[in-house]
Every structure is written in structure tokens, then in C-alpha cells.
Design a protein around this motif. Structure first.
Motif, mmCIF file in Angstrom:
data_model
loop_
_atom_site.group_PDB
_atom_site.id
_atom_site.type_symbol
_atom_site.label_atom_id
_atom_site.label_comp_id
_atom_site.label_asym_id
_atom_site.label_seq_id
_atom_site.Cartn_x
_atom_site.Cartn_y
_atom_site.Cartn_z
ATOM 1 N N ASP A 102 0.962 -1.218 -0.024
ATOM 2 C CA ASP A 102 -0.034 0.041 0.059
ATOM 3 C C ASP A 102 0.919 1.263 0.053
ATOM 4 O O ASP A 102 0.529 2.174 -0.748
ATOM 5 C CB ASP A 102 -0.940 -0.001 1.372
ATOM 6 N N LEU A 103 1.834 1.201 0.729
ATOM 7 C CA LEU A 103 2.841 2.527 0.927
ATOM 8 C C LEU A 103 4.316 1.841 0.699
ATOM 9 O O LEU A 103 4.512 0.829 1.476
ATOM 10 C CB LEU A 103 2.561 3.089 2.325
ATOM 11 N N VAL A 104 4.937 2.637 -0.178
ATOM 12 C CA VAL A 104 6.448 2.394 -0.127
ATOM 13 C C VAL A 104 7.176 3.584 0.137
ATOM 14 O O VAL A 104 7.014 4.469 -0.344
ATOM 15 C CB VAL A 104 6.807 2.014 -1.509
ATOM 16 N N VAL A 105 8.280 3.472 0.928
ATOM 17 C CA VAL A 105 9.115 4.467 1.408
ATOM 18 C C VAL A 105 10.562 4.158 0.680
ATOM 19 O O VAL A 105 11.146 3.119 1.300
ATOM 20 C CB VAL A 105 9.230 5.149 2.999
ATOM 21 N N GLU A 106 11.117 5.095 0.019
ATOM 22 C CA GLU A 106 12.502 5.075 -0.385
ATOM 23 C C GLU A 106 13.241 6.218 0.185
ATOM 24 O O GLU A 106 12.842 7.288 0.049
ATOM 25 C CB GLU A 106 12.717 4.793 -2.045
ATOM 26 N N ILE A 107 14.392 5.776 0.505
ATOM 27 C CA ILE A 107 15.253 6.853 0.899
ATOM 28 C C ILE A 107 16.633 6.914 0.252
ATOM 29 O O ILE A 107 17.432 5.880 0.088
ATOM 30 C CB ILE A 107 15.968 6.571 2.486
ATOM 31 N N LEU A 108 16.707 8.024 -0.498
ATOM 32 C CA LEU A 108 17.693 8.074 -1.352
ATOM 33 C C LEU A 108 19.221 8.024 -1.133
ATOM 34 O O LEU A 108 19.429 8.503 0.133
ATOM 35 C CB LEU A 108 17.492 9.281 -2.379
ATOM 36 N N LYS A 121 -0.207 2.547 -3.830
ATOM 37 C CA LYS A 121 -1.139 3.548 -3.702
ATOM 38 C C LYS A 121 -0.376 4.997 -3.355
ATOM 39 O O LYS A 121 -0.685 5.961 -3.719
ATOM 40 C CB LYS A 121 -2.035 3.140 -2.475
ATOM 41 N N GLU A 122 0.807 4.584 -2.446
ATOM 42 C CA GLU A 122 1.682 5.905 -2.001
ATOM 43 C C GLU A 122 2.903 5.553 -2.248
ATOM 44 O O GLU A 122 3.604 4.530 -1.558
ATOM 45 C CB GLU A 122 1.114 6.134 -0.653
ATOM 46 N N TYR A 123 3.684 6.391 -2.763
ATOM 47 C CA TYR A 123 5.568 6.258 -3.070
ATOM 48 C C TYR A 123 5.918 7.683 -2.289
ATOM 49 O O TYR A 123 5.584 8.881 -2.899
ATOM 50 C CB TYR A 123 5.381 6.064 -4.339
ATOM 51 N N TRP A 124 6.689 7.289 -1.184
ATOM 52 C CA TRP A 124 7.483 8.232 -0.537
ATOM 53 C C TRP A 124 8.847 8.265 -0.949
ATOM 54 O O TRP A 124 9.694 7.295 -0.943
ATOM 55 C CB TRP A 124 7.048 8.350 1.101
ATOM 56 N N ILE A 125 9.332 9.493 -1.481
ATOM 57 C CA ILE A 125 10.858 9.628 -1.434
ATOM 58 C C ILE A 125 11.337 10.685 -0.421
ATOM 59 O O ILE A 125 11.025 11.565 -0.625
ATOM 60 C CB ILE A 125 11.112 9.904 -3.154
ATOM 61 N N ILE A 126 12.411 10.025 0.019
ATOM 62 C CA ILE A 126 12.950 10.943 1.260
ATOM 63 C C ILE A 126 14.625 11.189 0.653
ATOM 64 O O ILE A 126 15.031 10.362 0.449
ATOM 65 C CB ILE A 126 13.102 10.302 2.555
ATOM 66 N N GLN A 127 14.935 12.537 0.593
ATOM 67 C CA GLN A 127 16.218 12.834 0.266
ATOM 68 C C GLN A 127 17.038 13.477 1.518
ATOM 69 O O GLN A 127 16.725 14.250 2.067
ATOM 70 C CB GLN A 127 16.197 14.009 -0.713
#
Length: 201
Positions: free
Chosen positions: A120-126, A148-154
Motif C-alpha cells: 500500500d505504501l512504499v518509502v524509499e530513502i535516496l 497507492k503511495e510512494y514516498w521519496i526521502i532525500q
């Protein structure tokens, strides 16, 4: 490309030859994280930096405590997510990724091998070496598979972007940074204060 029969490893370069499946992936013994995206192999040899790991622990722990005793479950890498297209057979699956963090709300998608189907949710940390992979290739497969939701953290820029799936296409949020509180639309009630994430690094 020939496979080393002694240790089932692959010779370099990984991304230039062949088209591989999850069945192939299961036979490999390779140091470092390996992902398959549409049959192509992507390898990350270097360990993530301290900031990356600190953010991962912070976000994972907040999701874990929020989801405690709820149906949705949070998992952190290394954790295989298989994204089948037409068939769930190992030899037909050509995308296997290891998101930094993912939340899965359908228990039927979870098995001993990881997750089969879209979280449902994916978080990727660059990280400096994997930004292109996250921003281009993973964006495409997450959108196509129905995350459904894709979070990208820098980490270095201390910001976060949210892509929300609407009618099969991702719609981008504004850029969030320290001082903002972000809310998930697919994990009802979950909020993340970015000061808590970036303020203690």
C-alpha cells in the motif's frame, strides 16, 4: 552472461546482458543488495550511509507503533517485494525490489518469501548511488503495479515528496521539509512530523 556454477554468482556487468526472473534471483549468492526491475539486475554493493539508516529506523519505528494491533504491517529492507504482471510463478516474475520501508495491508500478500503484489505504501530513502534507480525505474514499476503511495526521502536535502496513485497515475505533492507534518492518504490517521525525522541527525 555465464553463471558461475560453483557459487551461483553472476559475473559483471549485471545490467547489460540478459533478462532474469525471480527463479534466477533465488539461485544467486551475491554480496550486497540485488534487485530485479523488469528483468534487469541492479546491484548495490556499498552499505547505506548513517543518515540513510537513521531515517529508516525513525520512520519504520513510527509506522510500527502506529500500526501495532492493526491489520497493516510494516517491513524494512532487506525484504523482497515481488511485483508480478500476469503470473505469480517464480519464472514469470521479472521485478523483485527491496524498498527501504513498505506497508502491506492485505495479509494474503505476505508469505515467507516476503510480499507478492503491490504494498500500500512504499518509502524509499535516496542514496547518492541509487537516485536514478529510485526516481525513474522504481517510480515506473510502483505506479504500474498499483502502489497507492510512494514516498521519496532525500536525506541530504532533508525533504520528502509524496506520489499518490489516482486513476492509475501518480500525482505529486508539494515538497515537504523540516517543520512540515505529512499525512498518509492510504494509512488512515498516520502522520509524520519531519522535524522528528531530520531534527536529530
Amino acid at each position: 552472461m555465464e553463471k558461475d556454477k560453483k557459487n551461483n554468482s553472476l559475473e559483471e556487468p549485471f545490467t547489460e546482458y540478459g533478462r532474469y526472473s525471480y527463479a534466477d534471483y533465488l539461485t544467486w549468492e551475491i554480496e550486497g543488495m540485488v534487485e530485479l526491475i523488469k528483468g534487469k539486475v541492479f546491484r548495490e554493493v556499498a552499505a547505506p550511509k548513517m543518515r540513510h539508516q537513521a531515517i529508516s529506523v525513525n520512520v519504520t519505528s513510527k509506522l510500527f507503533y502506529f500500526l501495532e494491533k492493526k491489520t497493516c504491517k510494516v517491513f524494512a529492507a532487506p525484504f523482497d517485494v515481488r511485483l508480478p504482471v500476469n503470473s505469480k510463478k517464480d519464472e514469470d516474475i521479472t521485478t523483485v525490489v527491496q524498498p527501504d520501508i513498505c506497508v502491506i495491508c492485505d495479509p494474503k500478500k505476505i508469505d515467507e518469501a516476503g510480499c507478492i503484489g503491490a504494498p500500500d505504501l512504499v518509502v524509499e530513502i535516496l542514496s547518492p548511488g541509487n537516485s536514478k534507480k529510485e526516481l525513474k525505474y522504481k517510480y515506473e514499476v510502483y505506479e504500474e503495479s498499483g502502489v497507492k503511495e510512494y514516498w521519496i526521502i532525500q536525506p541530504e536535502m532533508e525533504n520528502l515528496m509524496i506520489y499518490t496513485l489516482k486513476q492509475g497515475k501518480y500525482v505529486a505533492s508539494r515538497l515537504f521539509t523540516r517543520g512540515d507534518v505529512v499525512k498518509s492518504t492510504c494509512i488512515e490517521g498516520f502522520e509524520l512530523d519531519l522535524e522528528d525525522i531530520f531534527g536529530h541527525l
